[in-house]
Design a protein around this motif. Sequence first.
Motif, PDB file in Angstrom:
ATOM      1  N   ASP A  25     -27.051  31.429   0.305  1.00  0.00           N
ATOM      2  CA  ASP A  25     -26.291  31.956   1.438  1.00  0.00           C
ATOM      3  C   ASP A  25     -26.627  31.092   2.649  1.00  0.00           C
ATOM      4  N   ASP A  27     -28.319  28.456   4.489  1.00  0.00           N
ATOM      5  CA  ASP A  27     -29.567  27.725   4.247  1.00  0.00           C
ATOM      6  C   ASP A  27     -30.599  28.559   3.493  1.00  0.00           C
ATOM      7  N   ARG A  28     -30.222  29.770   3.091  1.00  0.00           N
ATOM      8  CA  ARG A  28     -31.151  30.653   2.370  1.00  0.00           C
ATOM      9  C   ARG A  28     -30.915  30.517   0.864  1.00  0.00           C
ATOM     10  N   THR A  30     -32.548  31.883  -2.956  1.00  0.00           N
ATOM     11  CA  THR A  30     -33.476  32.736  -3.682  1.00  0.00           C
ATOM     12  C   THR A  30     -33.405  32.388  -5.160  1.00  0.00           C
ATOM     13  N   GLY A  43     -38.039  30.512  -3.016  1.00  0.00           N
ATOM     14  CA  GLY A  43     -36.825  30.160  -2.308  1.00  0.00           C
ATOM     15  C   GLY A  43     -37.101  29.470  -0.988  1.00  0.00           C
ATOM     16  N   HIS A  44     -36.065  29.495  -0.164  1.00  0.00           N
ATOM     17  CA  HIS A  44     -36.131  28.908   1.173  1.00  0.00           C
ATOM     18  C   HIS A  44     -35.422  29.843   2.132  1.00  0.00           C
ATOM     19  N   ALA A  45     -36.028  30.054   3.289  1.00  0.00           N
ATOM     20  CA  ALA A  45     -35.422  30.880   4.325  1.00  0.00           C
ATOM     21  C   ALA A  45     -35.529  30.150   5.657  1.00  0.00           C
ATOM     22  N   PRO A  46     -34.419  30.080   6.405  1.00  0.00           N
ATOM     23  CA  PRO A  46     -34.467  29.421   7.708  1.00  0.00           C
ATOM     24  C   PRO A  46     -35.556  30.044   8.595  1.00  0.00           C
ATOM     25  N   HIS A  48     -38.623  30.108   8.044  1.00  0.00           N
ATOM     26  CA  HIS A  48     -39.816  30.419   7.261  1.00  0.00           C
ATOM     27  C   HIS A  48     -40.160  29.319   6.261  1.00  0.00           C
ATOM     28  N   TRP A  50     -40.045  26.954   2.743  1.00  0.00           N
ATOM     29  CA  TRP A  50     -40.127  27.169   1.299  1.00  0.00           C
ATOM     30  C   TRP A  50     -41.243  28.153   0.994  1.00  0.00           C
TER      31      TRP A  50
END
Length: 77
Positions: A25, A27-28, A30, A43-46, A48, A50
Amino acid sequence: MTRETTAGKACRYLTEGRLIVIGVDGDRVTATCRGDGKVYQLGHAPGHGWHCTCPVRTDRCAHLTALRLVTVRRGAA
């Protein structure tokens, strides 16, 4: 006995179908990855970066290396 490199282990996880991307979704990202005994959330979260629930908290995490191999940052050349 030769130790498997992080990159080698990540490639093995991919070829064995252990990485499952659950969603993307913007830049996120999972995903889950079955390691050598457990399934980890990653995952990766904007804002935060990796993340992975495995005990390896460095760039030696093969789960994240596998995920990075199959994701591309938007705008990347």
